[in-house]
Write a protein that holds these residues in place. Sequence first.
Motif, short mmCIF file in Angstrom:
data_model
loop_
_atom_site.label_atom_id
_atom_site.label_comp_id
_atom_site.label_asym_id
_atom_site.label_seq_id
_atom_site.Cartn_x
_atom_site.Cartn_y
_atom_site.Cartn_z
N GLU A 220 0.83 -1.21 0.00
CA GLU A 220 0.00 0.00 0.00
C GLU A 220 0.86 1.26 0.00
O GLU A 220 0.60 2.20 -0.76
CB GLU A 220 -0.92 -0.01 1.22
CG GLU A 220 -1.85 1.19 1.29
CD GLU A 220 -2.81 1.12 2.46
OE1 GLU A 220 -3.44 2.15 2.77
OE2 GLU A 220 -2.93 0.04 3.08
N VAL A 221 1.89 1.28 0.84
CA VAL A 221 2.72 2.48 0.96
C VAL A 221 3.58 2.68 -0.29
O VAL A 221 3.72 3.80 -0.79
CB VAL A 221 3.61 2.40 2.22
CG1 VAL A 221 4.69 3.48 2.21
CG2 VAL A 221 2.75 2.52 3.48
N ILE A 316 12.13 -7.06 7.15
CA ILE A 316 12.60 -6.39 5.93
C ILE A 316 11.52 -5.49 5.36
O ILE A 316 11.76 -4.33 5.01
CB ILE A 316 13.06 -7.43 4.90
CG1 ILE A 316 14.32 -8.15 5.39
CG2 ILE A 316 13.31 -6.79 3.54
CD1 ILE A 316 14.70 -9.36 4.57
N LEU A 317 10.31 -6.02 5.26
CA LEU A 317 9.21 -5.24 4.68
C LEU A 317 8.86 -4.04 5.54
O LEU A 317 8.55 -2.96 5.03
CB LEU A 317 7.99 -6.14 4.48
CG LEU A 317 8.13 -7.18 3.36
CD1 LEU A 317 7.02 -8.22 3.46
CD2 LEU A 317 8.11 -6.51 2.00
N ALA A 318 8.92 -4.22 6.86
CA ALA A 318 8.62 -3.10 7.76
C ALA A 318 9.64 -1.97 7.57
O ALA A 318 9.27 -0.78 7.54
CB ALA A 318 8.62 -3.58 9.21
N SER A 319 10.90 -2.34 7.41
CA SER A 319 11.94 -1.33 7.22
C SER A 319 11.77 -0.60 5.88
O SER A 319 11.89 0.63 5.80
CB SER A 319 13.32 -1.98 7.28
OG SER A 319 13.56 -2.53 8.56
N THR A 326 8.17 8.06 4.00
CA THR A 326 8.64 9.45 4.09
C THR A 326 8.92 10.06 2.73
O THR A 326 8.72 11.25 2.52
CB THR A 326 9.90 9.53 4.96
OG1 THR A 326 10.91 8.67 4.39
CG2 THR A 326 9.61 9.08 6.38
N THR A 327 9.38 9.23 1.80
CA THR A 327 9.68 9.72 0.44
C THR A 327 9.09 8.74 -0.57
O THR A 327 9.73 7.76 -0.94
CB THR A 327 11.20 9.85 0.22
OG1 THR A 327 11.78 10.57 1.30
CG2 THR A 327 11.48 10.56 -1.10
N PRO A 328 7.86 8.97 -1.02
CA PRO A 328 7.22 8.02 -1.94
C PRO A 328 7.96 7.92 -3.28
O PRO A 328 8.70 8.82 -3.67
CB PRO A 328 5.82 8.62 -2.14
CG PRO A 328 5.62 9.53 -0.97
CD PRO A 328 6.97 10.06 -0.63
#
Length: 566
Positions: A220-221, A316-319, A326-328
Amino acid sequence: MNGAQHILDAFHRHDIRTVFGYPGGCIMPLYDALVDDVGTEHVLCRHEQGCALAADGFARASGQLGVCIATSGPGATNLITGVANAHRDSIPMLVITGQVPSGLIGTDAFQETDVLGMTLGIVKHSYLVDSADDLPTIMEEAIQLARSGRPGPVWVDIPKDILLTETLAEAASQATPDQTDDPDLAEALAMLRAARKPLLYSGGGVSLAHAETSFRAFAEVSALPSVVTLKGIGNNGKHSAHHLGMLGMHGSRAANRAVDECDLLLIIGARLDDRATGKLDAFAPNARIIHIDADAAEINKLRTADLAIRGDLTNILASLTEELATTPLAISDWQHQCRTWNTTGGFSTADNEEPLAPITGPAFVRQLSRITPDNTVIACDVGQHQMWVAQHYQFDHPRHHLSSGGLGTMGFGLPAAIGAQFADRKGTVINVAGDGSFMMNAQELATIRRYDLPVKMIILDNQCLGMVRQQQELFYNNRESQIDLDDNPDFVAMARAFDIPALHIERTDQIRRGIETILAYDGPMLLHVAIAREENVWPIVKPGASNRDMIDESQRTAKPNKEHVA
């Protein structure tokens, strides 16, 4: 305690409450111990293959360890297909078999087979126990191995005399699974930011790692256009704006085109299976590869990665998600292009059929998807119906889609549905089968009736081996050979013989009523659906061809063959 009691003790320590099995001579001491056991629910299937596949379905649906039990000789050999199925799809399973007494091993004793030798290629690890004192520690190790790292089946073969031998030995504590260092993700982020056409490609490793939540947050992000393998279906949920569906042999044109044109392929928990990639050297020809996986053996196995990252997928995915929040990524043009392809080359969502028209497989599956609750578990068999479900059913979670991926085991669906129903006795579980697959393990109707499981069964019946017929039509000059099943039993009468109510439908206007009827029934019920013999799965890639060379119905040149070649 004797050896058999130590096995049950291991079950209790590890909160293993449900096992699937079939008794016999050399495993009888364990069944004797079960008489006095409290806390272990033993499910008696009607064939050992059914036991293994039910344990597999239980594990897939629950995320827990599946356990199956059988005796020596034919009991063990009947388990093999189900265990191989679990191995190919990395399903955590503990397999326990009795063996002839220690002194008779190697003498061709009654019901002796070399289980260790026969199963080396289809298990993560295997044991032939030669001392009762070793059994408690072996059980601990086997359970840990089956669950840890890349999961898989572990087989413990135990001579009858060891099951009967008393021992004071206790289980030795086992080392924790190997821990990997947190990888440096700076290079991965730099590659993602530099790419103009990045694509997310995920597989069954996401749910095997219990990383579904972190994956969905990352998807999503990052807002990456995404594709999935057969085992990755459901990773993105059913409402993802950037998801293009399944890729590969029966994938969507949109998914395969995106892979063909992307400049970066981010692979998460997938193994580049040939049914997904097609001709390997033509797969993602313009893309740099980032491959993230828990199993080092899969990285660089088929395609050399520009960046390989091994570790815990959740972390890994969380990081990655935190950094991208913060920077898409600046990929709006690519996102728009993929949405356009999905509009014109995705799987159909409209039926547009006359009420009295014959039922088509895709139209039936689309209505099934609309009517069933979001948490419904669909256990497929193997064949055309399996691909229609993969294409047209909207899954909200990968554990809701049970499908034999690596082995393609006909007969998987019914026992897998039984296992899934034991994982959630009140949940909605549906077996979608073809007529050929259903007959492979139809004896498990007795298991459904014995335990009064509310499993719903749907048979899409075209009276032939549909996927084989389709490939004979397209790739073997339409020469049909040994695919007719027009002598099928009356499936409605067959179900009723097991005291399971059943319903037959054959027209489009009967679909909704049929589905709603079986869902509303408080217990097991079968829906027999007549579909056309000549119906194919579209699109399709010829085995060994490039995914860009997909064939659709407009390119169908052969007419259905009414003459059958012996």
